[in-house]
Scaffold this active site. Structure first.
Site, PDB file in Angstrom:
ATOM      1  N   GLY A  26       0.812  -1.219   0.000  1.00 30.88           N
ATOM      2  CA  GLY A  26       0.000   0.000   0.000  1.00 30.88           C
ATOM      3  C   GLY A  26       0.842   1.265   0.000  1.00 30.88           C
ATOM      4  O   GLY A  26       0.538   2.232  -0.715  1.00 30.88           O
ATOM      5  N   GLN A  55       4.086 -11.161  -0.744  1.00 32.87           N
ATOM      6  CA  GLN A  55       3.501 -12.128   0.207  1.00 32.87           C
ATOM      7  C   GLN A  55       2.439 -13.049  -0.416  1.00 32.87           C
ATOM      8  O   GLN A  55       2.334 -14.222  -0.022  1.00 32.87           O
ATOM      9  CB  GLN A  55       2.918 -11.404   1.414  1.00 32.87           C
ATOM     10  CG  GLN A  55       3.939 -10.595   2.201  1.00 32.87           C
ATOM     11  CD  GLN A  55       3.271  -9.688   3.233  1.00 32.87           C
ATOM     12  OE1 GLN A  55       2.500 -10.129   4.068  1.00 32.87           O
ATOM     13  NE2 GLN A  55       3.573  -8.394   3.164  1.00 32.87           N
ATOM     14  N   CYS A 175      -5.258 -11.893   3.822  1.00 33.87           N
ATOM     15  CA  CYS A 175      -5.671 -12.965   2.919  1.00 33.87           C
ATOM     16  C   CYS A 175      -6.346 -14.128   3.660  1.00 33.87           C
ATOM     17  O   CYS A 175      -5.768 -15.203   3.826  1.00 33.87           O
ATOM     18  CB  CYS A 175      -4.521 -13.504   2.090  1.00 33.87           C
ATOM     19  SG  CYS A 175      -5.186 -14.488   0.714  1.00 33.87           S
ATOM     20  N   ASP A 310      -3.624  -3.277   5.166  1.00 38.78           N
ATOM     21  CA  ASP A 310      -3.902  -4.160   6.306  1.00 38.78           C
ATOM     22  C   ASP A 310      -4.003  -3.434   7.652  1.00 38.78           C
ATOM     23  O   ASP A 310      -4.574  -3.973   8.595  1.00 38.78           O
ATOM     24  CB  ASP A 310      -2.805  -5.235   6.413  1.00 38.78           C
ATOM     25  CG  ASP A 310      -2.760  -6.158   5.202  1.00 38.78           C
ATOM     26  OD1 ASP A 310      -3.664  -6.059   4.344  1.00 38.78           O
ATOM     27  OD2 ASP A 310      -1.815  -6.966   5.114  1.00 38.78           O
ATOM     28  N   LYS A 318      -8.365  -8.196   3.905  1.00 42.38           N
ATOM     29  CA  LYS A 318      -7.049  -7.539   3.858  1.00 42.38           C
ATOM     30  C   LYS A 318      -6.208  -8.200   2.774  1.00 42.38           C
ATOM     31  O   LYS A 318      -5.654  -9.280   2.994  1.00 42.38           O
ATOM     32  CB  LYS A 318      -6.367  -7.637   5.221  1.00 42.38           C
ATOM     33  CG  LYS A 318      -7.137  -6.917   6.327  1.00 42.38           C
ATOM     34  CD  LYS A 318      -6.371  -6.926   7.621  1.00 42.38           C
ATOM     35  CE  LYS A 318      -7.162  -6.251   8.740  1.00 42.38           C
ATOM     36  NZ  LYS A 318      -7.529  -4.862   8.498  1.00 42.38           N
ATOM     37  N   THR A 319      -6.148  -7.558   1.598  1.00 42.26           N
ATOM     38  CA  THR A 319      -5.419  -8.140   0.469  1.00 42.26           C
ATOM     39  C   THR A 319      -4.706  -7.057  -0.332  1.00 42.26           C
ATOM     40  O   THR A 319      -5.051  -5.875  -0.249  1.00 42.26           O
ATOM     41  CB  THR A 319      -6.384  -8.855  -0.509  1.00 42.26           C
ATOM     42  OG1 THR A 319      -7.254  -7.867  -1.080  1.00 42.26           O
ATOM     43  CG2 THR A 319      -7.208  -9.938   0.157  1.00 42.26           C
ATOM     44  N   ALA A 320      -3.748  -7.502  -1.144  1.00 39.02           N
ATOM     45  CA  ALA A 320      -3.102  -6.591  -2.092  1.00 39.02           C
ATOM     46  C   ALA A 320      -4.136  -6.112  -3.109  1.00 39.02           C
ATOM     47  O   ALA A 320      -4.073  -4.980  -3.592  1.00 39.02           O
ATOM     48  CB  ALA A 320      -1.951  -7.322  -2.784  1.00 39.02           C
ATOM     49  N   ALA A 321      -5.093  -6.982  -3.423  1.00 38.88           N
ATOM     50  CA  ALA A 321      -6.139  -6.618  -4.376  1.00 38.88           C
ATOM     51  C   ALA A 321      -6.962  -5.436  -3.863  1.00 38.88           C
ATOM     52  O   ALA A 321      -7.345  -4.547  -4.630  1.00 38.88           O
ATOM     53  CB  ALA A 321      -7.045  -7.820  -4.622  1.00 38.88           C
ATOM     54  N   CYS A 354      -9.779 -12.701  -3.801  1.00 42.32           N
ATOM     55  CA  CYS A 354      -9.074 -13.807  -3.186  1.00 42.32           C
ATOM     56  C   CYS A 354      -9.026 -14.954  -4.185  1.00 42.32           C
ATOM     57  O   CYS A 354     -10.045 -15.628  -4.405  1.00 42.32           O
ATOM     58  CB  CYS A 354      -9.818 -14.219  -1.908  1.00 42.32           C
ATOM     59  SG  CYS A 354      -8.853 -15.375  -0.958  1.00 42.32           S
TER      60      CYS A 354
END
Ligand SMILES: Cc1cc2nc3c(=O)[nH]c(=O)nc-3n(C[C@H](O)[C@H](O)[C@H](O)COP(=O)(O)OP(=O)(O)OC[C@H]3O[C@@H](n4cnc5c(N)ncnc54)[C@H](O)[C@@H]3O)c2cc1C
Length: 426
Positions: A26, A55, A175, A310, A318-321, A354
């Site tokens: 982020g 990650q 994730c 996150d 909580k994801t990079a997406a 996800c």
């Protein structure tokens, strides 16, 4: 005299127009965008870590589909060149003074702040877990840490049958799909190694359901049934007894009641918690997460502070997406504030994704919003196990992360989704 100079240096204050705490997914997604607008002296990124890790690849590394090393780059290659990297950790934030204190005592002041420090893994919340992970790596593993992920594939591949237990913790985690993705991959590996008929595969989750979104939960229940996986809900791992190979779970529906499982293999989904320096700061909500307006990512009390990823209390996975879906919204809102403008900015809808890898070559690509409603990009039913979704997860997403997301040029699949779905309605 020497001491006075040292003290002066260590209490030196530096001022930046924009300070970013955290150079993970982020922090870099936002800082890279600002690096095109501000000068090197105006933007500072605080992060002690000299390695940047992809990650989301840890699940694949656990199944031998990537090596842990190929998921890492030196942070100096990732931090945008047009920014100042302060290689320390933030230890305190004083928002009333626009001040961040570092762990070496230095003080940094700012006009605007973006908090992107992530969340910390807390294996210590499970009695005996660290001891078991450190001293019994042939039976106890976890993909959720840089150290422990290195051992997962060897252990899964050398497993010769017995009780294989996979756990999901009783805390928010990054994730939330990963604890079951590694289970499906392990189960597939056990079949390939001809030990599936000698193995009981068990998923013990603290959640009441297998997955929080109905559409994908239904699809996953089919997978669990077809693959003969035992699913137990509302069980939270509280203790690992490595000597007797026992895992103790609390029944969350009957607090205080424990259930003991014997294991031959235990994969621990790590409990997590907000970092203390954030949890005890005036930025935190009652649970220790940075308290932001969910549509804008602006702090609820301090308008010159934004947060992403996150460390926030955004009510989405909580994801990079999720960072891909929200970073441009944060940046546009903050630019409006800096420039005194009120250009219209779309509201963040909670987009997160996800990729639920269900085996070698198979994946259910979950994408959804704040309300748990599917927000699928592709013009096909993503609730099915698809090879295309697997290829996206394994081969396309890592490259998008390194070359687009942390470089500030990936704003999520919203535009693609509109294109595909508009095409379908024509
Ligand atoms: C096993 C696993 C599987 C995953 N799978 C997926 C997936 O399939 N898809 C997906 O989209 N996401 C996935 N994720 C989640 C994704 O990796 C995270 O949501 C994402 O990295 C969050 O980005 P962030 O910037 O909030 O935090 P991070 O990327 O963790 O970065 C936080 C940064 O802050 C720094 N920091 C910490 N404390 C301080 C401090 N005091 N001062 C300064 N800096 C600090 C850290 O060093 C770090 O560099 C997965 C994660 C894991 C662990």
């Amino acid at each position: 005299m020497y001491h006075i100079i040292i003290r002066r240096l260590s209490t030196q204050q530096h001022h930046y127009k924009l300070v970013v705490i955290g150079a993970g997914c982020g922090g870099l997604a936002c800082a890279s965008k600002f690096a095109k607008k501000l000068s090197k002296n105006e933007i500072a990124i605080i992060d002690k870590n000299d390695t940047h890790i992809y990650q989301p690849g840890w699940t694949l590394a656990g199944a031998g589909l990537k090596t842990p090393d190929e998921l890492e780059k030196s942070q100096s290659q990732c931090i945008p060149t047009n920014t100042t990297w302060i290689q320390s950790n933030a230890s305190q934030i004083q928002p009333e003074k626009n001040l961040v204190e570092l762990d070496d005592g230095k003080q940094i002041t700012y006009d605007y702040l973006i908090v992107a420090a992530g969340i910390q893994t807390r294996y210590d919340k499970i009695k005996g877990a660290i001891d078991a992970l450190d001293n019994d790596p042939k039976h106890v593993v976890s993909i959720y840490s840089r150290k422990y992920v290195r051992n997962v594939y060897n252990t899964l591949n050398n497993f010769r049958g017995g009780e294989a237990i996979f756990t999901f913790p009783g805390t928010p985690i990054k994730c939330p799909g990963a604890p079951q993705k590694i289970m499906y991959l392990a189960e597939d590996l056990f079949r390939r190694n001809n030990i599936r008929d000698k193995t009981t595969v068990i998923y013990n989750t603290a959640l009441p359901v297998i997955f929080g979104v109905k559409k994908y939960a239904a699809a996953l229940m089919e997978v669990v049934k077809a693959r003969n996986i035992q699913l137990n809900t509302r069980l939270n791992l509280v203790e690992v007894r490595a000597n007797s190979k026992e895992a103790i779970f609390e029944n969350l529906d009957q607090p205080g009641t424990m259930k003991t499982f014997k294991y031959d293999l235990l994969h621990i989904g790590a409990p997590m918690a907000p970092y203390e320096f954030l949890a005890k700061s005036p930025l935190a909500d009652a649970n220790g997460f940075v308290d932001v307006v969910k549509e804008t990512l602006q702090h609820k009390k301090f308008p010159n502070i934004f947060a992403i990823g996150d460390c926030t209390n955004l009510p989405t996975s909580k994801t990079a997406a999720a960072i891909a879906g929200s970073n441009s919204i944060l940046v546009r809102n903050l630019i409006n504030l800096m420039d005194g403008k009120s250009d219209s900015v779309p509201k963040y809808d909670g987009y997160t994704s996800c990729p639920l890898v269900t085996g070698f070559g198979k994946c259910i690509l979950a994408e959804f919003d704040f309300n748990g409603q599917p927000l699928e990009t592709l013009p096909i039913d993503q609730g099915k196990e698809l090879r295309l979704s697997y290829i996206l997860k394994k081969d396309v997403m890592p490259s998008m992360y390194w070359n687009m997301l942390i470089k500030g040029t990936w704003n999520g699949p919203g535009t693609l989704r509109k294109m595909f779905h508009l095409g379908m309605t024509k």
